[in-house]
Design a protein around this motif. Structure first.
Motif, PDB file in Angstrom:
ATOM      1  N   GLU A  35       0.828  -1.198   0.000  1.00 19.90           N
ATOM      2  CA  GLU A  35       0.000   0.000   0.000  1.00 19.90           C
ATOM      3  C   GLU A  35       0.873   1.263   0.000  1.00 19.90           C
ATOM      4  O   GLU A  35       0.669   2.167  -0.809  1.00 19.90           O
ATOM      5  N   GLN A  36       1.854   1.313   0.912  1.00 21.82           N
ATOM      6  CA  GLN A  36       2.703   2.519   0.958  1.00 21.82           C
ATOM      7  C   GLN A  36       3.485   2.665  -0.336  1.00 21.82           C
ATOM      8  O   GLN A  36       3.698   3.774  -0.826  1.00 21.82           O
ATOM      9  N   MET A  43       2.585   1.708  -3.371  1.00 19.80           N
ATOM     10  CA  MET A  43       1.714   2.216  -4.434  1.00 19.80           C
ATOM     11  C   MET A  43       1.535   3.728  -4.309  1.00 19.80           C
ATOM     12  O   MET A  43       1.603   4.452  -5.316  1.00 19.80           O
ATOM     13  N   TYR A  44       1.340   4.232  -3.099  1.00 16.61           N
ATOM     14  CA  TYR A  44       1.216   5.693  -2.921  1.00 16.61           C
ATOM     15  C   TYR A  44       2.463   6.411  -3.421  1.00 16.61           C
ATOM     16  O   TYR A  44       2.388   7.386  -4.169  1.00 16.61           O
ATOM     17  N   ARG A  52      -2.796  -0.756  -9.996  1.00 18.22           N
ATOM     18  CA  ARG A  52      -3.617   0.426 -10.236  1.00 18.22           C
ATOM     19  C   ARG A  52      -3.196   1.062 -11.557  1.00 18.22           C
ATOM     20  O   ARG A  52      -2.084   0.800 -12.056  1.00 18.22           O
ATOM     21  N   GLU A  89      -7.160  -6.399  -6.592  1.00 18.66           N
ATOM     22  CA  GLU A  89      -7.192  -6.570  -5.135  1.00 18.66           C
ATOM     23  C   GLU A  89      -6.669  -7.960  -4.787  1.00 18.66           C
ATOM     24  O   GLU A  89      -7.000  -8.933  -5.454  1.00 18.66           O
ATOM     25  N   THR A 138      -5.356  -4.930   1.254  1.00 20.26           N
ATOM     26  CA  THR A 138      -5.006  -3.501   1.282  1.00 20.26           C
ATOM     27  C   THR A 138      -6.283  -2.675   1.244  1.00 20.26           C
ATOM     28  O   THR A 138      -7.375  -3.183   0.949  1.00 20.26           O
ATOM     29  N   TYR A 143      -6.366   0.423  -0.528  1.00 22.49           N
ATOM     30  CA  TYR A 143      -6.039   1.495  -1.467  1.00 22.49           C
ATOM     31  C   TYR A 143      -7.300   1.850  -2.255  1.00 22.49           C
ATOM     32  O   TYR A 143      -8.034   0.948  -2.671  1.00 22.49           O
TER      33      TYR A 143
END
Lengths: 403, 403
Positions: A174-175, A177-178, A260, A367, A380, A382
């Motif tokens: 998750e972090q 991807m950001y 994503r 997902e 996650t 997101y």
């Protein structure tokens, strides 16, 4: 140093032996690095040479056979006795004369296993055609059986400790991807974003360090978004293009993949049209999933959803995921596709990746999920949407290279 | 988009066909991703499914056979005609019923190749035991021949353009080693250094973007320096420990590996003793190398040098290196070891890695080299010595995570 309690490894060995018994296999040669890790803890980048774990149905301890210089690593990372670590000399490595399977045959003869039913992982990357030929030559009295995916099937239902590791991998995914998405803007190159992704994927969080994923971050951009397995280049991003990011967080070799799609500025008409279709389909699938359904049933939900919009998808919707090594984080057991009879059970884990690829554009919004007692839960959190990036952010997010 | 002029690909095809003719092979099935790239340009992370390039001795164009969703990538990254890109449907992927080699057999029948001499890469990771069994079933009238390393041998002597790409990879390797070594100090974890290494390896230089190497950065530390293929953990570095870094710069899939050993503070007595022995041996080897020598001759120089100090080394001294994909950047052709008959020729390239590993410590100081007309030249210019890092540098080099 072991990531699991020794009793968990012993349970895995027991389940493996049960499947061996069901298949009439007395000696199992485990060459898949993920299966070797699963049963023994063995973890090293040594699978580019021939190596294996030997499971004898009537012995409690596996035997590790590998290259001489990897024996220390086998002793350091496994729960098996040092005496069961059997190294072959270096002249067997990538030689046109000697083959490590000749050594393996010799060992199996010496320990009285040459006349038994021997299971081999026929379609594994690390069991080559030549490996099989040499084993058959070396053990003419053995009866070989295809044991492909035997251990992989044991791996499908995760323990609570495995789920905990996947939760940590999810935090990392998750972090990452950001950070990766935020680095996509005019002025950066694809390789700059890949570098940013790697940095966060590997350093992990303050509590949990990351590991190398079994697949590198995939980063097709522009027209290449229609080609999902293209890796990054040194091309700079342009305004109006889109970029697909498919990555995984990895912790103790357990993967949580996440994909994503990013638009650099206003999304194209095409992306605006297909995004809600993909998100709607994925939401319907997540709502529908329940233990007891088959993978085929799950795919039918997706198929029906996108068909309302006149779309058909060639590729499977997803696959079982977890512990792995390059070149694939998929477990090669269940695929979420038409007719797959796998029945969903709690603590099975999947990557659902409803990608759509056309000739010169594509979209992926995925997902990773765990099957629960009543439905499923994403690893996650997101936002499940198209990511729209400012092509000219007020500050350069990346802040230049680390210096 | 192609990294080489089309005539260079055609020269490679010609040389391959010459070797096919010498071996009595009419149809060559190329499954090694590096060989596929070398002959066609194909570059994608799709080798986790079965795929191949088919070389027909009497046809100018190769045929690409792979998964449906990878066909766009094949059209985008190769010089071959779109008509020669033949995708198989997705239900062949990781199925217990269908196998991609059934599809391949069908295609070979349709194009009249079912009765010919067919070469297969018997010991390649991406040609499994099952792939071979299914091909034999599907093509009962074909005669199969072992074509393992056939194309790899063509790859051994690099063109000037290939050397140029290796020079760019060398620039990346060198800067990455500086950044990685500088990040090793008390307060950082192994994964923080691995992240730093990845960041610079992938972002590359301002001019040249980096790519994923075929082997991840290897980073054994402390007692694990005796186990060369252990990857990083989340363990923090401690004063007085040593760390081995083995990494490669990668550009257009060409690798230049480089290994160094780092001491966090004053080196141990053991490291102080063995470092000059390794450096002396490596220097003597680099001075001695000349075209015309065999790989076995080169190893003898090293063997003699360390024997003066009472040391014997089990593992080979080095191997041919260049274009590659995971899991190995070595070319599997020449090994620098006792008895290897490969004769050195200009523009062959090797990784010389005189590592010494003991039960609880080890050292690696390596050089990647190109054979020249008169001797050899190292690709990088990194100081050939033990790196001593301040355990508590006055500023935190890494400057914290990118935020």
């Amino acid at each position: 140093m072991l990531p699991f309690d020794i009793t968990e490894y012993q349970t895995r060995i027991s389940k493996t032996k049960q499947k061996m018994a069901e298949s009439g296999i007395e000696v199992l040669l485990v060459t898949d690095p993920a299966n070797m890790n699963y049963l023994s803890g063995y973890d090293a980048w040594s699978f580019y040479v021939h190596q294996m774990l030997v499971i004898l149905i009537d012995e409690p301890q596996p035997i590790w056979i590998g290259r001489y210089q990897d024996a220390n690593g086998a002793k350091a990372t496994t729960w098996i006795y040092d005496d069961n670590v059997i190294p072959y000399p270096d002249y067997y490595v990538q030689s046109s004369i000697y083959h490590p399977m000749d050594f393996v045959s010799e060992i199996l003869k010496q320990i009285g296993q040459a006349n038994r039913y021997v299971g081999v992982e026929m379609d594994n990357y690390y069991f080559t055609a030549k490996a099989y030929e040499r084993l058959k030559q070396g053990l003419p009295n053995a009866t070989f059986k295809d044991a492909d995916l035997l251990v992989n099937h044991v791996r499908m239902i995760k323990s609570d400790q495995e789920i905990e590791y996947m939760n940590r991998a999810a935090e990392i995914a998750e972090q990452t991807m950001y950070k990766g998405a935020a680095s996509i803007h005019v002025g950066n190159r694809e390789c700059d974003t890949a570098a940013e992704i790697y940095y966060h994927m590997i350093s992990g969080t303050d509590k949990y360090g990351g590991e190398y994923p079994a697949i590198v971050p995939l980063l097709p951009s522009g027209e290449n978004t229609g080609a999902p397995h293209i890796t990054w280049s040194e091309r700079p991003f342009k305004e109006g293009e889109s970029v697909i990011i498919e990555l995984a967080g990895c912790y103790k070799r357990y993967h949580v993949p996440l994909a994503r799609t990013v638009s650099i500025g206003t999304p194209s008409k095409k992306l605006q049209t297909i995004t809600p279709i993909v998100v709607e389909g994925l939401n319907e699938v997540l709502d529908a999933i329940k233990p007891g359904m088959t993978c085929g049933d799950v795919e039918a939900v997706w198929r029906k959803s996108i068909k309302r919009h006149g779309i058909e998808k060639e590729a499977r919707l997803g696959y079982s995921v977890g512990l792995n090594y390059p070149p694939d984080w998929g477990e090669h057991t269940a695929s979420v596709r038409m007719g797959d009879p796998t029945v969903l059970q709690p603590n099975m884990t999947f990557h659902l990746i409803p990608g759509l690829w056309f000739d010169n554009y594509g979209i992926e919004i995925s997902e990773s999920i765990r099957i629960t007692e009543t439905g499923c839960k994403t690893f996650t959190n997101y936002p499940r949407e198209l990511i729209v990036q400012d092509p000219y952010p007020p500050y350069n997010h990346q802040g230049g290279k680390i210096s």
